[in-house]
Design a protein around this motif. Sequence first.
Motif, PDB file in Angstrom:
ATOM      1  N   PHE A  46      47.647  32.382  33.829  1.00  0.00           N
ATOM      2  CA  PHE A  46      46.722  33.505  34.582  1.00  0.00           C
ATOM      3  C   PHE A  46      47.166  34.404  34.996  1.00  0.00           C
ATOM      4  CE2 PHE A  46      44.099  33.958  38.804  1.00  0.00           C
ATOM      5  CZ  PHE A  46      45.159  34.643  39.703  1.00  0.00           C
ATOM      6  N   VAL A  47      45.842  35.145  35.149  1.00  0.00           N
ATOM      7  CA  VAL A  47      46.130  36.682  35.435  1.00  0.00           C
ATOM      8  C   VAL A  47      45.401  37.141  36.878  1.00  0.00           C
ATOM      9  CG1 VAL A  47      44.702  39.135  34.366  1.00  0.00           C
ATOM     10  CG2 VAL A  47      45.598  37.271  32.805  1.00  0.00           C
ATOM     11  N   ALA A  48      44.130  36.938  36.742  1.00  0.00           N
ATOM     12  CA  ALA A  48      43.892  36.990  38.475  1.00  0.00           C
ATOM     13  C   ALA A  48      42.490  36.870  38.571  1.00  0.00           C
ATOM     14  CB  ALA A  48      44.114  38.741  38.201  1.00  0.00           C
ATOM     15  N   ALA A  49      42.172  36.220  40.033  1.00  0.00           N
ATOM     16  CA  ALA A  49      41.136  36.040  40.467  1.00  0.00           C
ATOM     17  C   ALA A  49      40.562  36.280  41.864  1.00  0.00           C
ATOM     18  CB  ALA A  49      41.084  34.323  40.933  1.00  0.00           C
ATOM     19  N   ILE A  50      39.242  36.018  41.990  1.00  0.00           N
ATOM     20  CA  ILE A  50      38.646  37.092  42.949  1.00  0.00           C
ATOM     21  C   ILE A  50      37.556  36.060  44.101  1.00  0.00           C
ATOM     22  CG2 ILE A  50      37.134  38.087  41.865  1.00  0.00           C
ATOM     23  CD1 ILE A  50      36.926  40.321  44.156  1.00  0.00           C
ATOM     24  N   SER A  51      37.343  35.819  45.173  1.00  0.00           N
ATOM     25  CA  SER A  51      36.858  34.963  45.812  1.00  0.00           C
ATOM     26  C   SER A  51      35.726  35.472  45.729  1.00  0.00           C
ATOM     27  CB  SER A  51      37.078  34.628  46.759  1.00  0.00           C
ATOM     28  OG  SER A  51      37.741  35.995  47.844  1.00  0.00           O
ATOM     29  N   ARG A  52      34.676  34.129  46.825  1.00  0.00           N
ATOM     30  CA  ARG A  52      33.232  35.091  46.583  1.00  0.00           C
ATOM     31  C   ARG A  52      33.155  36.909  46.870  1.00  0.00           C
ATOM     32  NH1 ARG A  52      27.737  32.254  47.255  1.00  0.00           N
ATOM     33  NH2 ARG A  52      26.766  33.220  48.609  1.00  0.00           N
ATOM     34  N   SER A  53      33.681  36.689  49.000  1.00  0.00           N
ATOM     35  CA  SER A  53      33.371  37.609  49.217  1.00  0.00           C
ATOM     36  C   SER A  53      33.844  39.044  48.756  1.00  0.00           C
ATOM     37  CB  SER A  53      33.625  38.136  50.220  1.00  0.00           C
ATOM     38  OG  SER A  53      35.598  37.588  50.689  1.00  0.00           O
ATOM     39  N   GLY A  54      34.919  38.795  47.990  1.00  0.00           N
ATOM     40  CA  GLY A  54      35.770  39.688  47.161  1.00  0.00           C
ATOM     41  C   GLY A  54      37.063  40.268  48.180  1.00  0.00           C
ATOM     42  N   LEU A  55      37.031  39.135  49.445  1.00  0.00           N
ATOM     43  CA  LEU A  55      38.011  39.946  49.779  1.00  0.00           C
ATOM     44  C   LEU A  55      39.951  39.243  49.984  1.00  0.00           C
ATOM     45  CD1 LEU A  55      36.534  39.737  53.851  1.00  0.00           C
ATOM     46  CD2 LEU A  55      36.907  41.195  52.222  1.00  0.00           C
ATOM     47  N   ASP A  56      39.594  38.099  49.223  1.00  0.00           N
ATOM     48  CA  ASP A  56      40.862  37.583  48.466  1.00  0.00           C
ATOM     49  C   ASP A  56      40.938  38.004  46.732  1.00  0.00           C
ATOM     50  OD1 ASP A  56      42.026  33.711  49.428  1.00  0.00           O
ATOM     51  OD2 ASP A  56      43.141  35.832  48.245  1.00  0.00           O
ATOM     52  N   ARG A  57      42.192  38.564  46.559  1.00  0.00           N
ATOM     53  CA  ARG A  57      42.372  38.661  45.142  1.00  0.00           C
ATOM     54  C   ARG A  57      44.080  38.161  44.781  1.00  0.00           C
ATOM     55  NH1 ARG A  57      39.127  44.788  44.521  1.00  0.00           N
ATOM     56  NH2 ARG A  57      38.088  44.601  46.411  1.00  0.00           N
ATOM     57  N   ARG A  58      44.319  37.547  44.013  1.00  0.00           N
ATOM     58  CA  ARG A  58      45.321  37.036  43.173  1.00  0.00           C
ATOM     59  C   ARG A  58      45.182  37.423  42.338  1.00  0.00           C
ATOM     60  NH1 ARG A  58      45.504  31.971  46.747  1.00  0.00           N
ATOM     61  NH2 ARG A  58      44.589  32.722  48.223  1.00  0.00           N
ATOM     62  N   TYR A  59      46.904  37.783  41.750  1.00  0.00           N
ATOM     63  CA  TYR A  59      46.904  39.007  40.922  1.00  0.00           C
ATOM     64  C   TYR A  59      48.222  38.051  40.388  1.00  0.00           C
ATOM     65  CZ  TYR A  59      44.335  42.518  41.997  1.00  0.00           C
ATOM     66  OH  TYR A  59      43.166  42.783  41.749  1.00  0.00           O
ATOM     67  N   ALA A  60      49.051  37.630  39.088  1.00  0.00           N
ATOM     68  CA  ALA A  60      49.619  37.197  38.008  1.00  0.00           C
ATOM     69  C   ALA A  60      50.694  38.272  39.173  1.00  0.00           C
ATOM     70  CB  ALA A  60      50.012  36.944  36.922  1.00  0.00           C
ATOM     71  N   ASP A  61      51.929  37.851  38.580  1.00  0.00           N
ATOM     72  CA  ASP A  61      53.224  39.355  38.809  1.00  0.00           C
ATOM     73  C   ASP A  61      53.526  39.749  38.248  1.00  0.00           C
ATOM     74  OD1 ASP A  61      55.924  37.134  40.666  1.00  0.00           O
ATOM     75  OD2 ASP A  61      53.993  37.812  41.329  1.00  0.00           O
ATOM     76  N   SER A  62      53.078  39.947  37.143  1.00  0.00           N
ATOM     77  CA  SER A  62      52.949  40.578  36.023  1.00  0.00           C
ATOM     78  C   SER A  62      51.875  41.479  35.447  1.00  0.00           C
ATOM     79  CB  SER A  62      53.309  39.508  34.523  1.00  0.00           C
ATOM     80  OG  SER A  62      51.738  39.428  34.661  1.00  0.00           O
ATOM     81  N   VAL A  63      50.572  41.265  36.377  1.00  0.00           N
ATOM     82  CA  VAL A  63      50.012  42.384  36.420  1.00  0.00           C
ATOM     83  C   VAL A  63      49.525  43.368  37.398  1.00  0.00           C
ATOM     84  CG1 VAL A  63      49.005  40.867  34.450  1.00  0.00           C
ATOM     85  CG2 VAL A  63      48.398  40.975  36.863  1.00  0.00           C
ATOM     86  N   LYS A  64      50.803  42.852  38.931  1.00  0.00           N
ATOM     87  CA  LYS A  64      50.043  43.794  40.151  1.00  0.00           C
ATOM     88  C   LYS A  64      51.076  44.987  39.858  1.00  0.00           C
ATOM     89  CE  LYS A  64      51.439  39.740  42.848  1.00  0.00           C
ATOM     90  NZ  LYS A  64      52.708  38.941  43.956  1.00  0.00           N
ATOM     91  N   GLY A  65      49.598  45.556  40.330  1.00  0.00           N
ATOM     92  CA  GLY A  65      49.933  46.924  40.102  1.00  0.00           C
ATOM     93  C   GLY A  65      48.919  47.250  40.132  1.00  0.00           C
ATOM     94  N   ARG A  66      49.168  47.053  38.166  1.00  0.00           N
ATOM     95  CA  ARG A  66      48.586  47.454  36.872  1.00  0.00           C
ATOM     96  C   ARG A  66      47.708  47.219  36.819  1.00  0.00           C
ATOM     97  NH1 ARG A  66      50.053  46.598  31.917  1.00  0.00           N
ATOM     98  NH2 ARG A  66      51.029  44.274  32.886  1.00  0.00           N
ATOM     99  N   PHE A  67      47.131  46.174  37.179  1.00  0.00           N
ATOM    100  CA  PHE A  67      45.143  45.552  36.830  1.00  0.00           C
ATOM    101  C   PHE A  67      44.918  45.500  38.052  1.00  0.00           C
ATOM    102  CE2 PHE A  67      46.534  42.869  32.873  1.00  0.00           C
ATOM    103  CZ  PHE A  67      46.792  43.290  32.117  1.00  0.00           C
ATOM    104  N   THR A  68      43.545  45.484  38.458  1.00  0.00           N
ATOM    105  CA  THR A  68      42.512  44.614  39.913  1.00  0.00           C
ATOM    106  C   THR A  68      41.429  44.640  39.109  1.00  0.00           C
ATOM    107  OG1 THR A  68      42.836  47.626  40.395  1.00  0.00           O
ATOM    108  CG2 THR A  68      41.368  46.468  41.489  1.00  0.00           C
TER     109      THR A  68
END
Length: 121
Positions: A46-68
């Motif tokens: 897993f790298v990242a995911a985003i909810s339908r509204s865009g308000l909830d975003r999840r990231y893998a620890d390895s990419v936090k702060g670098r990927f959006t």
Amino acid sequence: VQLQASGGGLVQAGGSLRLSCTASGRTFNHGVMGWFRQAPGQEREFVAAISRSGLDRRYADSVKGRFTISRENAKNSVYLQMNSLKPEDTAVYYCAADRNYGFPVDEFDYWGQGTLVTVSS
């Protein structure tokens, strides 16, 4: 639902890339969308995911702060802006979509073909 990813390529360490993924098909309901990657000889992660509204975003620890991750529902699209890339980010990146509007998502329902990202040192 079909997913088409693009934007991969070769970049030097420290550089940036932006991946795009567009969904097509009448049944697409703009559920959760995400990105996964698989490096040679390794399992998909897993790298990242985003909810339908865009308000909830999840990231893998390895990419936090670098990927959006972001999305544009009007264009049936999800994006992954990748900055400060490292050689260990080298992988085939896959986009995925689910019928759920929010988290959790156990198994994504739809998968696209991957796009290769290569980061040279």
